[in-house]
Scaffold this active site. Structure first.
Site, PDB file in Angstrom:
ATOM      1  N   ARG A  29       0.913  -1.206   0.223  1.00  0.00           N
ATOM      2  CA  ARG A  29       0.115   0.078   0.029  1.00  0.00           C
ATOM      3  C   ARG A  29       0.834   1.418  -0.065  1.00  0.00           C
ATOM      4  O   ARG A  29       0.729   2.120  -0.847  1.00  0.00           O
ATOM      5  CB  ARG A  29      -0.735   0.033   1.215  1.00  0.00           C
ATOM      6  CG  ARG A  29      -1.954   1.121   1.127  1.00  0.00           C
ATOM      7  CD  ARG A  29      -3.127   0.641   1.937  1.00  0.00           C
ATOM      8  NE  ARG A  29      -3.146   0.611   3.365  1.00  0.00           N
ATOM      9  CZ  ARG A  29      -4.057   0.407   4.213  1.00  0.00           C
ATOM     10  NH1 ARG A  29      -5.296   0.232   3.882  1.00  0.00           N
ATOM     11  NH2 ARG A  29      -3.666   0.175   5.679  1.00  0.00           N
TER      12      ARG A  29
ATOM     13  N   ARG B  98       4.411  -0.852  13.794  1.00  0.00           N
ATOM     14  CA  ARG B  98       2.954  -0.585  13.573  1.00  0.00           C
ATOM     15  C   ARG B  98       2.071  -1.908  13.925  1.00  0.00           C
ATOM     16  O   ARG B  98       1.320  -2.002  14.499  1.00  0.00           O
ATOM     17  CB  ARG B  98       2.505  -0.208  12.234  1.00  0.00           C
ATOM     18  CG  ARG B  98       2.599   1.308  11.908  1.00  0.00           C
ATOM     19  CD  ARG B  98       1.953   1.507  10.281  1.00  0.00           C
ATOM     20  NE  ARG B  98       0.635   1.361  10.505  1.00  0.00           N
ATOM     21  CZ  ARG B  98      -0.076   1.653   9.419  1.00  0.00           C
ATOM     22  NH1 ARG B  98       0.366   1.847   8.155  1.00  0.00           N
ATOM     23  NH2 ARG B  98      -1.247   1.417   9.539  1.00  0.00           N
TER      24      ARG B  98
ATOM     25  N   ARG C  13       4.331   6.416  -0.443  1.00  0.00           N
ATOM     26  CA  ARG C  13       4.754   6.956   0.940  1.00  0.00           C
ATOM     27  C   ARG C  13       6.042   6.082   1.355  1.00  0.00           C
ATOM     28  O   ARG C  13       5.871   5.228   2.074  1.00  0.00           O
ATOM     29  CB  ARG C  13       3.700   6.531   2.092  1.00  0.00           C
ATOM     30  CG  ARG C  13       2.343   7.557   1.717  1.00  0.00           C
ATOM     31  CD  ARG C  13       1.295   7.377   2.705  1.00  0.00           C
ATOM     32  NE  ARG C  13       1.046   5.836   2.830  1.00  0.00           N
ATOM     33  CZ  ARG C  13      -0.122   5.700   3.524  1.00  0.00           C
ATOM     34  NH1 ARG C  13      -0.607   6.342   4.329  1.00  0.00           N
ATOM     35  NH2 ARG C  13      -0.363   4.258   3.415  1.00  0.00           N
TER      36      ARG C  13
END
Ligand code: IMP
Ligand code: MG
Length: 376
Positions: free
Chosen positions: A313, A331, A319
């Site tokens: 993603r 995370r 990013r």
């Protein structure tokens, strides 16, 4: 005795003044026994405001030398991601080396009393005894020993004899219970899953299929801020200062969503509760309207897959920071650390339902539908 109206809610009689009095007689008798040969003068510590009435009634039955003091706990400092840290306010008596009898109106989750007991011990109290008028044993999960419990009650919201609903109702001499004459037939679902599990996508399809109300705390906050409501402005100023929105604010929004949607088949909570404390609060909110969490729909995905999905993603969305393995792993670790207590909480209640979250969107959706269908 009949129904009383406090703000928007009706309460009906639950425990009569006579019953309360004899429970206090019994508990005071036990304390008198335990302290009759006590060498020293204990401090009776009233936890304001709820315990004022009980402390008065209890203390006039004591027949050993004792002092009276009072204390208040700051109402909240809990935030969405930090744990709740409490402070005590207004303690004017030196407690170093003293025996303290803490007098509480009610012990629910036990958060308040364990925090307070810890603070008193840190302040040097020689011994801390706990005396509470009421205990909700179904909810109390702490190890702290409660020395004196006058009465045990079911997990329902009550007022009177010092206890309040939004500061109202403390003046009644009997105890009243929230009137849930109309049972809540709405179902309460939570959707759970690691980052990248496709929770958002699945939630959107589920609410559409089953006529549920999607309650996402992130969306709610953004909506309040965009509408410029008082709550929104508060949240905004906190967020702009880099601070987190307190649990109470989030819980208030959730309670009003529940109230504002009396006719939906059910709710699907997304992004809440994030901590065990919030899960307990959600129980309290739902107990207030006669509902409970029916099922926690959990999308299980191996960490390795989560890792790949987040990285993928981040690459698509360009990013670069989020493609770093240590950032991704962090995370994932945070997710586990935070949600594991919540998972344990719901497992304990027997409502945790896990499904295999790998596979295509359609495959996962059909498993979720089969599961949800059992409840509707
Ligand atoms: P705990 O920290 O979860 O044990 O909650 C204790 C505090 O929550 C009490 O001192 C009360 O202020 C409040 N509380 C819990 N249950 C009730 C209730 O049924 N009626 C009114 N207040 C309650
Ligand atoms: Mg209280």
């Amino acid at each position: 005795m009949e129904k009383i109206l406090l703000k928007d809610k009706y309460f009906v009689p639950y425990i009569s003044y006579e019953k309360i009095e004899s429970a206090i007689d019994a508990v005071a008798e036990r304390i008198n026994q335990d302290f009759k040969d006590f060498d020293g003068i204990p401090i009776v510590l009233c936890v304001l405001n709820g315990s004022i009435v009980f402390t008065g009634e209890l203390m006039k039955r004591f027949n050993f030398p004792c002092e009276l003091s009072s204390v208040r706990l700051s109402s909240y400092e809990g935030t969405l991601s930090m744990g709740v840290t409490r402070r005590i306010l207004g303690l004017t008596t030196a407690i170093k080396g003293r025996t303290v009898i803490v007098v509480e109106d009610i012990v629910d989750t036990g958060k308040t009393i364990t925090d307070l007991s810890e603070i008193l011990r840190e302040a040097g109290a020689a011994d801390v005894k706990i005396c509470t008028l009421l205990l909700k044993p179904e909810v109390y999960k702490k190890d702290l020993k409660l020395d004196y419990v006058a009465m045990e009650i079911e997990n329902r919201f009550i007022v009177g004899f010092g206890l309040d609903y939004d500061q109202l109702g403390r003046n009644y001499k009997d105890i009243y219970i929230l009137d849930t004459a109309k049972p809540d037939t709405r179902k309460y679902f939570l959707i759970f899953g690691p980052p990248g599990a496709g929770k958002g996508t699945q939630a959107a399809r589920l609410v559409e299929r089953f006529g549920l109300k999607h309650v996402s705390t992130g969306d709610l906050l953004r909506r309040e801020m965009a509408a410029g409501t008082e709550l929104g402005m508060q949240a905004k100023s906190l967020i702009e200062k880099g601070m987190l929105v307190p649990d109470e604010v989030v819980e208030g929004m959730i309670a009003s969503e529940i109230e504002a949607n009396p006719d939906v088949k059910g709710f699907l909570f997304d992004g809440f509760p994030r901590t065990a404390a919030q899960a307990e609060h959600l129980d309290r909110i739902l107990a207030g309207c006669g509902g409970k969490v029916d099922a926690v729909l959990s999308l299980a995905i191996p960490d390795k897959t989560v890792f790949e999905r987040i990285r993928h993603r981040a690459e698509i969305e360009n990013r670069p920071d989020d493609t770093k393995p240590e950032v991704i792993q962090n995370r994932i670790d945070t997710y586990h650390a935070k949600t594991e207590p919540v998972v344990a909480f719901y497992k304990g209640k027997g409502v945790y339902r896990e499904i295999d979250g790998t596979g295509t969107i359609d495959e996962v959706f059909s498993k979720l539908c089969a599961l949800t269908d059992n409840y509707l």
